[in-house]
Enzyme design. Structure first.
Site, PDB file in Angstrom:
ATOM      1  N   LYS A  52      -8.198   3.274 -67.475  1.00  0.00           N
ATOM      2  CA  LYS A  52      -9.008   3.877 -66.740  1.00  0.00           C
ATOM      3  C   LYS A  52      -9.453   5.338 -68.002  1.00  0.00           C
ATOM      4  O   LYS A  52     -10.462   6.177 -66.694  1.00  0.00           O
ATOM      5  CB  LYS A  52      -7.949   5.208 -65.522  1.00  0.00           C
ATOM      6  CG  LYS A  52      -7.094   3.843 -65.132  1.00  0.00           C
ATOM      7  CD  LYS A  52      -5.558   3.779 -63.917  1.00  0.00           C
ATOM      8  CE  LYS A  52      -5.422   3.500 -62.784  1.00  0.00           C
ATOM      9  NZ  LYS A  52      -3.589   3.673 -62.165  1.00  0.00           N
ATOM     10  N   GLN A  96       0.561   7.452 -61.680  1.00  0.00           N
ATOM     11  CA  GLN A  96       0.714   6.013 -62.134  1.00  0.00           C
ATOM     12  C   GLN A  96       2.297   6.194 -61.757  1.00  0.00           C
ATOM     13  O   GLN A  96       2.779   6.330 -61.789  1.00  0.00           O
ATOM     14  CB  GLN A  96       0.681   5.712 -63.880  1.00  0.00           C
ATOM     15  CG  GLN A  96       0.715   4.324 -64.314  1.00  0.00           C
ATOM     16  CD  GLN A  96      -0.600   4.118 -63.285  1.00  0.00           C
ATOM     17  OE1 GLN A  96      -2.203   4.434 -63.075  1.00  0.00           O
ATOM     18  NE2 GLN A  96      -0.626   2.399 -63.305  1.00  0.00           N
ATOM     19  N   ASP A 119      -5.353   7.653 -55.437  1.00  0.00           N
ATOM     20  CA  ASP A 119      -5.451   6.003 -55.209  1.00  0.00           C
ATOM     21  C   ASP A 119      -5.225   5.160 -53.757  1.00  0.00           C
ATOM     22  O   ASP A 119      -4.949   4.534 -53.612  1.00  0.00           O
ATOM     23  CB  ASP A 119      -3.717   6.111 -55.799  1.00  0.00           C
ATOM     24  CG  ASP A 119      -3.460   5.961 -57.219  1.00  0.00           C
ATOM     25  OD1 ASP A 119      -4.426   4.722 -57.432  1.00  0.00           O
ATOM     26  OD2 ASP A 119      -2.212   6.722 -57.495  1.00  0.00           O
TER      27      ASP A 119
HETATM   28  N1  L34 Z   1      -0.671   5.174 -58.802  1.00  0.00           N
HETATM   29  N2  L34 Z   1      -0.209   3.269 -60.537  1.00  0.00           N
HETATM   30  C1  L34 Z   1      -0.704   3.982 -59.452  1.00  0.00           C
HETATM   31  N3  L34 Z   1      -1.794   3.554 -59.372  1.00  0.00           N
HETATM   32  C2  L34 Z   1      -2.283   2.159 -59.985  1.00  0.00           C
HETATM   33  O1  L34 Z   1      -3.550   1.512 -59.063  1.00  0.00           O
HETATM   34  C3  L34 Z   1      -1.650   1.423 -60.063  1.00  0.00           C
HETATM   35  N4  L34 Z   1      -1.648   0.225 -60.622  1.00  0.00           N
HETATM   36  C4  L34 Z   1      -0.423  -0.983 -60.321  1.00  0.00           C
HETATM   37  C5  L34 Z   1       0.625   0.190 -61.395  1.00  0.00           C
HETATM   38  N5  L34 Z   1       0.621   1.701 -61.089  1.00  0.00           N
HETATM   39  C6  L34 Z   1      -0.174   1.524 -60.109  1.00  0.00           C
HETATM   40  C7  L34 Z   1      -2.764  -0.214 -61.506  1.00  0.00           C
HETATM   41  O2  L34 Z   1      -3.540   0.686 -61.764  1.00  0.00           O
HETATM   42  C8  L34 Z   1      -1.182  -1.754 -61.632  1.00  0.00           C
HETATM   43  N6  L34 Z   1      -2.676  -1.330 -61.754  1.00  0.00           N
HETATM   44  C9  L34 Z   1      -3.337  -1.979 -62.828  1.00  0.00           C
HETATM   45  C10 L34 Z   1      -4.438  -1.284 -63.482  1.00  0.00           C
HETATM   46  C11 L34 Z   1      -4.927  -2.104 -64.865  1.00  0.00           C
HETATM   47  C12 L34 Z   1      -4.484  -3.604 -64.915  1.00  0.00           C
HETATM   48  C13 L34 Z   1      -3.489  -4.294 -64.468  1.00  0.00           C
HETATM   49  C14 L34 Z   1      -2.953  -3.363 -63.795  1.00  0.00           C
HETATM   50  C15 L34 Z   1      -5.810  -3.959 -66.075  1.00  0.00           C
HETATM   51  O3  L34 Z   1      -6.376  -3.387 -66.644  1.00  0.00           O
HETATM   52  N7  L34 Z   1      -5.631  -5.423 -66.463  1.00  0.00           N
HETATM   53  C16 L34 Z   1      -6.055  -5.873 -67.405  1.00  0.00           C
HETATM   54  C17 L34 Z   1      -5.153  -6.690 -68.445  1.00  0.00           C
HETATM   55  C18 L34 Z   1      -4.275  -5.455 -68.731  1.00  0.00           C
HETATM   56  C19 L34 Z   1      -3.541  -5.358 -70.087  1.00  0.00           C
HETATM   57  O4  L34 Z   1      -4.388  -5.796 -70.950  1.00  0.00           O
HETATM   58  O5  L34 Z   1      -2.567  -5.477 -69.925  1.00  0.00           O
HETATM   59  C20 L34 Z   1      -6.302  -7.206 -66.743  1.00  0.00           C
HETATM   60  O6  L34 Z   1      -7.354  -7.268 -67.363  1.00  0.00           O
HETATM   61  O7  L34 Z   1      -6.285  -7.983 -65.735  1.00  0.00           O
END
Ligand code: L34
Length: 293
Positions: A52, A96, A119
């Site tokens: 982020k 988060q 969010d």
């Molecule tokens: N308050 N908590 C709050 N807001 C959110 O919107 C989230 N979420 C979920 C968990 N807790 C939260 C996220 O940000 C899940 N989540 C999230 C954000 C980004 C990614 C996955 C979940 C992400 O960047 N995924 C990448 C790979 C990540 C890695 O390498 O571990 C992808 O390509 O899917």
């Protein structure tokens, strides 16, 4: 089968947001400002918040991560939230999740000023979204809708089956896709852990959205030929011999399901990158006072 390339779409949208930020600055305005609160040292949370922060820098937003130890009390955290609510320099902020067990997540969510709740977790935003009023829509469901839109996937009259009924994914995506217009006008079924004969439902899905958090739960026999499959799951599993020692798995057994699909999201690189971008979109809306005036 076509891959729904979340990474590519996310990069595209970031360019669009960056150009809006340029316009704001050219007109003498200040760039949108996002703050993220990160409690503790959960590996996945660190990664997501890191993504982020990086995305904010890429589009020219101001951003800041406020880090606290697991030992922070609920009262102390609620005080930090009040400060951000009252800080006119901050357009939007997030806490988060998950939080340590001694902190009531719902209390934290409700302490955030809905105007700064980028969010979209506050009941006011959830409620407004549910009846189709302008609102901050939570990032993952908004990202899914955006992915469907950018690939021009038809939705009207389609049967969408959602696996999972969480407040942040299952419920809101079911609501959004049942609303009037595009992407929407779906007939939606929500399935969950108490649904008997899951396969009877999933094999009738034109669009199958899986948000259970159970690695490789969906197998080929559960999916209809030609279905659109959107995999929201992201589980870290040990992978001895790899550089990191772990890898990411979705809720769908990609290798056996992919060939049956018209479209499918990969994990990683599917829904995740869109989640990040939707947070940026909400923060831009907050800075422009688009939702609440
Ligand atoms: N308050 N908590 C709050 N807001 C959110 O919107 C989230 N979420 C979920 C968990 N807790 C939260 C996220 O940000 C899940 N989540 C999230 C954000 C980004 C990614 C996955 C979940 C992400 O960047 N995924 C990448 C790979 C990540 C890695 O390498 O571990 C992808 O390509 O899917």
């Amino acid at each position: 089968m076509e891959l729904l390339d979340g990474k590519r779409i996310a990069d595209q949208i970031k360019v669009e947001i960056a150009s809006e930020v340029e316009t704001i600055k050219r007109n003498g305005g200040t760039p949108p400002h996002l703050v993220a609160i990160l409690v503790g040292h959960d590996g996945a949370s660190e990664t997501y918040v890191g993504h982020k922060e990086k995305a904010c820098a890429q589009v020219g937003f101001k951003s800041q991560v406020l880090r606290f130890e697991d030992s922070i009390t609920e009262v102390q955290l609620l005080e930090k939230i009040q400060k951000l609510n009252n800080n006119p320099d901050v357009d939007g902020f997030i806490v988060q999740m998950p939080l340590p067990k001694h902190i009531d997540e719902q209390k934290v969510i409700e302490a955030i000023d809905p105007k700064k709740d980028v969010d979209g977790f506050h009941p006011v935003n959830v409620g407004r979204m549910n009846i189709g009023l302008p609102a901050y829509v939570s990032a993952t469901p908004d990202g899914i809708v955006e992915l469907i839109r950018r690939y021009n996937i038809p939705t009207a009259g389609k049967h969408c089956v959602v696996l999972g009924r969480s407040n942040i994914v299952g419920r809101p995506i079911a609501n959004l896709l049942s609303q009037k217009g595009y992407p929407g006008d779906c007939t939606v079924t929500i399935c969950h852990s108490r649904t008997p004969n899951l396969k009877e439902f999933t094999t009738t899905a034109d669009i199958l959205i899986v948000a259970l958090g159970k690695a490789e739960f969906v197998t080929a026999e559960m999916v209809k030929e030609g279905a659109v499959v959107i995999d929201v799951g992201i589980t870290r599993v040990e992978a001895p011999g790899t550089k990191l020692g772990w890898k990411l798995l979705g809720d769908v057994k990609f290798n056996e399901v992919a060939s049956k699909c018209s479209y499918i999201t990969p994990v990683p690189g599917g829904v995740g990158p869109l989640t990040i971008v939707s947070l940026l979109k909400n923060t831009l809306k907050a800075a422009k006072k688009e939702v609440y005036g």
